[in-house]
Design an enzyme around this catalytic site. Structure first.
Site, PDB file in Angstrom:
ATOM      1  N   THR A 101     -11.517   2.827  18.232  1.00 57.17           N
ATOM      2  CA  THR A 101     -12.598   3.055  17.139  1.00 57.17           C
ATOM      3  C   THR A 101     -13.687   2.363  18.137  1.00 57.17           C
ATOM      4  OG1 THR A 101     -11.249   3.121  15.424  1.00 57.17           O
ATOM      5  CG2 THR A 101     -13.544   2.910  14.763  1.00 57.17           C
ATOM      6  N   SER A 156      -7.038   9.638  16.689  1.00 61.34           N
ATOM      7  CA  SER A 156      -5.819  10.360  16.512  1.00 61.34           C
ATOM      8  C   SER A 156      -5.314  11.619  16.046  1.00 61.34           C
ATOM      9  CB  SER A 156      -6.487   9.498  13.699  1.00 61.34           C
ATOM     10  OG  SER A 156      -5.530   8.404  14.348  1.00 61.34           O
ATOM     11  N   GLY A 198      -3.220   4.638  10.648  1.00 61.44           N
ATOM     12  CA  GLY A 198      -3.868   2.686   9.733  1.00 61.44           C
ATOM     13  C   GLY A 198      -5.429   2.536   9.705  1.00 61.44           C
ATOM     14  N   ASP A 199      -5.466   1.375   8.619  1.00 62.46           N
ATOM     15  CA  ASP A 199      -6.471   0.832   8.542  1.00 62.46           C
ATOM     16  C   ASP A 199      -6.615  -0.572   9.005  1.00 62.46           C
ATOM     17  OD1 ASP A 199      -9.106   1.547   7.616  1.00 62.46           O
ATOM     18  OD2 ASP A 199      -8.633   0.337   5.484  1.00 62.46           O
ATOM     19  N   GLN A 222     -14.412  10.277   4.971  1.00 72.75           N
ATOM     20  CA  GLN A 222     -13.700  10.201   5.392  1.00 72.75           C
ATOM     21  C   GLN A 222     -13.853  11.996   5.874  1.00 72.75           C
ATOM     22  OE1 GLN A 222     -11.141   8.479   6.633  1.00 72.75           O
ATOM     23  NE2 GLN A 222     -11.182   8.788   8.854  1.00 72.75           N
ATOM     24  N   ASN A 225      -9.012  -5.273  14.979  1.00 77.58           N
ATOM     25  CA  ASN A 225      -8.643  -3.857  16.042  1.00 77.58           C
ATOM     26  C   ASN A 225      -9.964  -3.578  16.579  1.00 77.58           C
ATOM     27  OD1 ASN A 225      -8.798  -0.597  15.855  1.00 77.58           O
ATOM     28  ND2 ASN A 225      -6.862  -1.554  17.548  1.00 77.58           N
ATOM     29  N   LYS A 252      -6.332  13.379   5.786  1.00 73.32           N
ATOM     30  CA  LYS A 252      -6.571  13.175   7.314  1.00 73.32           C
ATOM     31  C   LYS A 252      -7.453  11.669   7.190  1.00 73.32           C
ATOM     32  CE  LYS A 252      -5.462  11.624  12.052  1.00 73.32           C
ATOM     33  NZ  LYS A 252      -4.504  10.506  10.799  1.00 73.32           N
ATOM     34  N   LYS A 258      -7.219   9.234   2.046  1.00 72.25           N
ATOM     35  CA  LYS A 258      -7.179   7.549   1.991  1.00 72.25           C
ATOM     36  C   LYS A 258      -6.341   7.079   1.479  1.00 72.25           C
ATOM     37  CE  LYS A 258      -9.307   4.662   4.625  1.00 72.25           C
ATOM     38  NZ  LYS A 258      -9.623   4.063   6.170  1.00 72.25           N
ATOM     39  N   LYS A 298     -17.045  12.592   8.162  1.00 74.69           N
ATOM     40  CA  LYS A 298     -16.593  11.570   9.158  1.00 74.69           C
ATOM     41  C   LYS A 298     -15.844  12.702  10.097  1.00 74.69           C
ATOM     42  CE  LYS A 298     -14.638   7.428   9.234  1.00 74.69           C
ATOM     43  NZ  LYS A 298     -14.488   6.665   9.768  1.00 74.69           N
TER      44      LYS A 298
END
Ligand code: NDP
Length: 444
Positions: free
Chosen positions: A209, A376, A165-166, A111, A240, A90, A126, A114
């Site tokens: 976020t 997410s 998204g990013d 990630q 964002n 993810k 990623k 996290k």
């Protein structure tokens, strides 16, 4: 040589020209030194760190598409599936001209920890491409996204790898990618998160976020006898994360006085007008000069400079390495007492060390911005249940997750005699769960 140093050396030698990846590995492994030393023989025998720093697999692919002049353009796409010990991969898809394999690997590596910290069953990955959505027509963005997904769809799925998204990948891009996945694979499943509400998205994902960053910062301040109430906050970025961080900060009684983008920054002494900012950035997709034109209390400055404004709390929410040692010194000299990272690795290693040495509370991105990926994962749960939860339900769960993350990392730091070192705490807490799962699953 210690096992940690040995592995850092190998990473640098085996992954040349990937400075961001080296930086991320160094930062994590350095702070895990105490944990690794306590288990050195076992970890070395099982090559645990080598397995951790080597992605399970990585894809690099050609993305050809046709622009509005009929010219064929070619970009390079990536997906790095880093670690699936605790769940399906993810992590987001970054669309930005600076994207290369080293940046995707740094993000994928971070990630892992996290995602582990969220307490939810998600592994680390990623992806992205060196495509710049800026200045492209909707048709061009669609052509790129369809071509990108035509290749990516071979490697992802609701139970294997769920991108999100990013930077550069917002609701529009996720929509085009989801449509193409469905068309090629013929399944309607939660393969992407950050979807629109009409086709499986979660309420509060857009805000998650930024809101999560403030929930964690609020808890960190409370536990250290401080408060967000009446605090002055400097934020960088105006995407964002920055927008919803500013919104929640104001709801919690703080005053946000700066935002920035890649060309300049705003100082608004009366406090950022979040509705105006949303209109400029989310609706008009315009530069911050438009904000300044519409707001007499705002000054626009070209270039960098957000961290020169005196503040109590700094929230870097733009991109990696945007807060350096000089910025850290300025923040400290101006009386800033907390920095929490909304972006991924926005603070350089040197700046982080300086802030910590000067007793400034420092919450690392892998904890502080985990609200996005946590929500997410909540979107994945809703898709699996084929149900949608209310905004309040999702936001309530997000708040609990962020408060728990803070206490997990605080406890982990204390257990290893590093009270207040939240960088070490986050890495240790994230690492312990992943190592436990990797060990249980054998040499894979
Ligand atoms: P957006 O694309 O929405 O916004 C990015 C913002 O940062 C924009 O204001 C952009 O300016 C600015 N920016 C981008 N690159 C640079 C640069 N090289 N120099 C200066 N400013 C720059 O992205 P997000 O808000 O989603 O992401 C911001 C950060 O947060 C990233 O590090 C991302 O990885 C991280 N993050 C995001 C999550 C999410 O849920 N969105 C979750 C966890 C982390 P401009 O408008 O000019 O491009």
């Amino acid at each position: 040589m210690s096992y940690v140093d040995e592995v850092i050396e190998k990473v640098v030698a085996q992954n040349p020209a990937e400075p961001e990846f080296h930086q991320a590995v160094k930062e994590v492994l350095e702070s895990l030194r105490a944990v690794v030393e306590a288990n050195e023989e076992k970890f070395r025998k099982e090559a645990l760190l080598e397995r951790l720093v080597n992605p399970e697999r990585q894809f690099k692919f050609r993305v050809p598409w046709v622009d509005d002049n009929g010219q064929v353009q070619v970009n390079t796409g990536y997906r790095v599936q880093f670690n699936s010990a605790i769940g399906p991969y993810k992590g987001g898809l970054r669309l930005h001209p600076s994207v290369n394999l080293g940046i995707i690997k740094f993000l994928g590596f971070e990630q892992i920890f996290k995602n582990s910290l969220t307490g939810l069953p998600i592994g680390g990955g990623k992806g992205g491409a060196d495509f710049d959505p800026k200045g492209k027509s909707d048709r061009e963005v669609m052509a790129f996204c369809q071509s990108f997904m035509t290749e990516l769809c071979k490697y992802i799925g609701a139970d294997t790898d769920v991108p999100a998204g990013d930077i550069g990948t917002g609701a529009r891009e996720i929509g085009y990618m989801f449509g193409q996945y469905k068309r090629i694979r013929g399944v309607y499943e939660g393969v992407l998160t950050g979807k629109g509400l009409s086709y499986g998205g979660s309420l509060a994902r857009t805000e998650a976020t930024g809101y999560g960053l403030l929930y964690l910062t609020d808890e960190m301040l409370k536990c250290n006898g401080k408060s967000l109430k009446d605090a002055t906050i400097c934020i960088s970025g105006s995407g964002n994360v920055a927008i919803y961080a500013a919104q929640k900060a104001q709801q919690l009684g703080a005053k946000v006085v700066t935002v920035s983008d890649s060309t300049g920054w705003i100082y608004d002494k009366d406090g950022i007008d979040v509705d105006l900012l949303k209109d400029v950035k989310e609706v008009k997709r315009a530069r911050l000069t438009e904000y300044a034109k519409a707001r007499p209390s705002a000054e626009y400055h070209e270039g960098r400079g957000v961290w020169t404004i005196p503040c109590d709390v700094a929230l870097p929410c733009a991109t990696q390495n945007e807060l350096d040692i000089e910025d850290a010194k300025t923040l400290a000299a101006n009386g800033c007492f907390a920095v929490a990272e909304g972006a991924n690795m926005p603070t350089t290693l040197e700046a982080t060390e300086y802030l910590q040495a000067n007793n400034i509370l420092f919450a690392p991105g892998k904890a502080a911005n985990a609200g996005g990926v946590a929500t997410s994962a909540l979107e994945m749960s809703q898709n699996s249940e084929r149900l949608s939860w209310s905004f309040e339900e999702v936001d309530g769960k997000l708040q609990n997750i962020m408060v728990n993350i803070f206490h997990n990392l605080d406890d982990a730091a204390k257990r290893y005699g590093m009270e207040g070192n939240y960088v070490a705490g986050a890495n240790i807490a994230g690492f312990e769960k992943v190592v436990d799962a990797m060990t249980a699953q054998g040499i894979v």
